[in-house]
Motif scaffolding. Sequence first.
Motif, PDB file in Angstrom:
ATOM      1  N   LYS A 113      41.399  22.200  70.295  1.00 58.78           N
ATOM      2  CA  LYS A 113      40.639  20.934  70.403  1.00 58.78           C
ATOM      3  C   LYS A 113      39.191  21.332  70.678  1.00 58.78           C
ATOM      4  CE  LYS A 113      39.002  17.966  72.646  1.00 58.78           C
ATOM      5  NZ  LYS A 113      37.548  17.656  72.523  1.00 58.78           N
ATOM      6  N   PRO A 114      38.350  21.282  69.626  1.00 63.09           N
ATOM      7  CA  PRO A 114      36.933  21.616  69.858  1.00 63.09           C
ATOM      8  C   PRO A 114      36.249  20.490  70.634  1.00 63.09           C
ATOM      9  CG  PRO A 114      37.423  21.365  67.483  1.00 63.09           C
ATOM     10  CD  PRO A 114      38.615  20.886  68.232  1.00 63.09           C
ATOM     11  N   ALA A 115      35.072  20.778  71.179  1.00 59.15           N
ATOM     12  CA  ALA A 115      34.316  19.739  71.889  1.00 59.15           C
ATOM     13  C   ALA A 115      33.878  18.673  70.883  1.00 59.15           C
ATOM     14  CB  ALA A 115      33.109  20.357  72.573  1.00 59.15           C
ATOM     15  N   PRO A 138      34.358  24.315  74.741  1.00 61.34           N
ATOM     16  CA  PRO A 138      33.153  23.514  74.957  1.00 61.34           C
ATOM     17  C   PRO A 138      32.186  23.572  73.766  1.00 61.34           C
ATOM     18  CG  PRO A 138      32.873  25.621  75.995  1.00 61.34           C
ATOM     19  CD  PRO A 138      34.195  25.681  75.280  1.00 61.34           C
ATOM     20  N   TRP A 139      31.038  22.921  73.936  1.00 65.85           N
ATOM     21  CA  TRP A 139      30.095  22.786  72.814  1.00 65.85           C
ATOM     22  C   TRP A 139      29.008  23.860  72.803  1.00 65.85           C
ATOM     23  CZ3 TRP A 139      25.813  22.422  75.649  1.00 65.85           C
ATOM     24  CH2 TRP A 139      25.849  21.733  76.851  1.00 65.85           C
ATOM     25  N   ASN A 140      28.945  24.700  73.821  1.00 64.75           N
ATOM     26  CA  ASN A 140      27.768  25.589  73.878  1.00 64.75           C
ATOM     27  C   ASN A 140      27.842  26.773  72.901  1.00 64.75           C
ATOM     28  OD1 ASN A 140      29.781  26.715  75.450  1.00 64.75           O
ATOM     29  ND2 ASN A 140      28.399  27.428  77.052  1.00 64.75           N
ATOM     30  N   LEU A 196      38.028  13.101  71.261  1.00 65.16           N
ATOM     31  CA  LEU A 196      37.404  13.004  72.581  1.00 65.16           C
ATOM     32  C   LEU A 196      38.198  13.781  73.623  1.00 65.16           C
ATOM     33  CD1 LEU A 196      36.574   9.175  72.627  1.00 65.16           C
ATOM     34  CD2 LEU A 196      34.973  11.086  72.278  1.00 65.16           C
ATOM     35  N   GLY A 197      37.485  14.251  74.636  1.00 63.99           N
ATOM     36  CA  GLY A 197      38.139  15.009  75.696  1.00 63.99           C
ATOM     37  C   GLY A 197      39.194  14.204  76.424  1.00 63.99           C
ATOM     38  N   GLU A 198      38.817  13.004  76.846  1.00 69.92           N
ATOM     39  CA  GLU A 198      39.747  12.231  77.669  1.00 69.92           C
ATOM     40  C   GLU A 198      40.877  11.618  76.843  1.00 69.92           C
ATOM     41  OE1 GLU A 198      36.041   9.647  77.064  1.00 69.92           O
ATOM     42  OE2 GLU A 198      36.501  11.758  77.419  1.00 69.92           O
TER      43      GLU A 198
HETATM   44  P1  ADP Z   1      30.844  19.972  79.233  1.00 72.81           P
HETATM   45  O1  ADP Z   1      30.416  19.470  80.559  1.00 72.81           O
HETATM   46  O2  ADP Z   1      30.377  21.327  78.916  1.00 72.81           O
HETATM   47  O3  ADP Z   1      30.750  18.978  78.130  1.00 72.81           O
HETATM   48  P2  ADP Z   1      33.593  19.372  79.517  1.00 72.81           P
HETATM   49  O4  ADP Z   1      34.401  20.023  80.569  1.00 72.81           O
HETATM   50  O5  ADP Z   1      33.279  17.936  79.642  1.00 72.81           O
HETATM   51  O6  ADP Z   1      32.333  20.286  79.421  1.00 72.81           O
HETATM   52  O7  ADP Z   1      34.229  19.599  78.079  1.00 72.81           O
HETATM   53  C1  ADP Z   1      34.796  20.810  77.666  1.00 72.81           C
HETATM   54  C2  ADP Z   1      35.953  20.501  76.738  1.00 72.81           C
HETATM   55  O8  ADP Z   1      36.927  19.758  77.467  1.00 72.81           O
HETATM   56  C3  ADP Z   1      35.580  19.645  75.528  1.00 72.81           C
HETATM   57  O9  ADP Z   1      36.366  20.065  74.408  1.00 72.81           O
HETATM   58  C4  ADP Z   1      36.009  18.252  75.952  1.00 72.81           C
HETATM   59  O10 ADP Z   1      36.324  17.420  74.865  1.00 72.81           O
HETATM   60  C5  ADP Z   1      37.246  18.579  76.764  1.00 72.81           C
HETATM   61  N1  ADP Z   1      37.615  17.541  77.753  1.00 72.81           N
HETATM   62  C6  ADP Z   1      36.798  16.676  78.409  1.00 72.81           C
HETATM   63  N2  ADP Z   1      37.527  15.884  79.223  1.00 72.81           N
HETATM   64  C7  ADP Z   1      38.816  16.240  79.102  1.00 72.81           C
HETATM   65  C8  ADP Z   1      40.043  15.825  79.690  1.00 72.81           C
HETATM   66  N3  ADP Z   1      40.086  14.840  80.583  1.00 72.81           N
HETATM   67  N4  ADP Z   1      41.182  16.457  79.335  1.00 72.81           N
HETATM   68  C9  ADP Z   1      41.156  17.473  78.446  1.00 72.81           C
HETATM   69  N5  ADP Z   1      40.047  17.901  77.844  1.00 72.81           N
HETATM   70  C10 ADP Z   1      38.876  17.317  78.156  1.00 72.81           C
END
Ligand code: ADP
Length: 478
Positions: free
Chosen positions: A171-173, A146-148, A203-205
């Motif tokens: 995979k960083p945030a 995550p980013w924190n 991106l996460g998704e």
């Molecule tokens: P926050 O709410 O702290 O932003 P997230 O759970 O959204 O936490 O994000 C934490 C990490 O998970 C980030 O690196 C983000 O890019 C990743 N992430 C977000 N969505 C997905 C997903 N659908 N699949 C895999 N990783 C994801």
Amino acid sequence: MKKLFIGGEWVAGAGNAVLPVICPSTGEVYDEVTRGTPQDIDCAVDAAAQALRGQWGRTTALQRGRWLTELSQEILKHRAELSQIEARDTGKPLTTAHNDVTILARYFEFYGAAADKVSGEVIPFESDYLVTLLREPLGITAHIIPWNYPAQMIGRSIAPALAMGNATVLKPAEDTCLSALYVADLAREIGLPDGAFNVVTGLGEEAGAALAQNSNIDFISFTGSNEVGTKIQAACARRPVKCVLELGGKSPQIVFADANIERAIPIILRAIVQNAGQTCTAGSRLLVQRSIYEGFVERIAQDFKKLQTGSYDMDLDCGPLMNGTQQLRVTNYIQEAKDSDIPVLAEGSIHPDAPKSGFYVAPIMFGPVEITAAIAREEVFGPVLSVIPFEDEQDAIRIANSTDYGLVAGIWTENGARQHRVARGIRAGQVFINSYGAGGGVELPFGGTKRSGHGREKGLLALEEVSSYKTLVNYYGE
Ligand code: ADP
């Protein structure tokens, strides 16, 4: 524009898209990182597989340990620059970023020293058999962070995996990629074998989901929200692969009437405003025994009012929140509490010199808060403290356990027997007595119970999570 780090090289992504790097202190865009694609993830996983078949896979535990130790030293050599990068990228005050980078180095030091101390076992069995339990790496490990606390999370997740001989893909945030890319460059400079450590930003998704669903990975370590953690575990279940999930908390600080108040107060305050409350272990609920409630609240409010928020380089108690979405989310929680007539006990301030375009929220303390209120149950991820009175030990334990989370707890009392009764009654992965450790504590196994997740990071237990055990049965009779 920052590239991806795959197979020991800086490479352009398969797509042409980029993500902006935004300074939370000012809201300004000051750089760009690659928006990695699923194809880039496949390349990184292939590079990791190749590393396991090549030099990295053949390396000794002693040599792995030396590389990690060298990386730790290299991080410390570049601590000032990396702290500056981290502080600007996350918004956290420079002193906090400096501490985070020190902890990052400490992770590589700790696991570097541990790498060649890991051994298997010989298991007593029938006569004429030698049974050995071998400890091996899992293979390719994926790390979504995550980013924190980006710098700390890199060390926490990657260092034990590398120490055990796994090949890693990080995979960083999307909001905070710069420290991971910086560490990748240091890893390249010290000659860590190609493909042992890969970084794909994105991106996460998109990139994150592709990594979680990649059929060649053997393990995922994920820290982040419950919502995404659930998706990760579902993706793991389909293959199936193992995952460690760290999904946040609503950690209580429990203050009994006999507590050493003057010791407790600065630690309680730090535990909620550190990183502007964007800490999974934030002590966001303050449970105070009713017999001292009024006096204690008055005393802590005096210090709470002095808390100041400002840009990363002003280096005050709090920095901005990560982005506009987080700022709005936290502001909504505060507004909802005010609309519900929950009394405000104290408020900190935003420094007048903080840029108006930054994502600031002043620290705020509410009380008494009913345990059914959103700010007493949900992870706000901002500098919002909910004060809740309790009657006695049983009541304190009941309230402490009243949320879905179970990550950390703090107990403040001079009574030794009570310390243990309460600690045993609370469901949490870590319990601190007359102290509190939000972040840090590289040696201390850490992880959740209940909805806070499962598996353990930090300490030697983290090595178990990224190990595979092979039972070798050897008949030597006749
Ligand atoms: P926050 O709410 O702290 O932003 P997230 O759970 O959204 O936490 O994000 C934490 C990490 O998970 C980030 O690196 C983000 O890019 C990743 N992430 C977000 N969505 C997905 C997903 N659908 N699949 C895999 N990783 C994801």
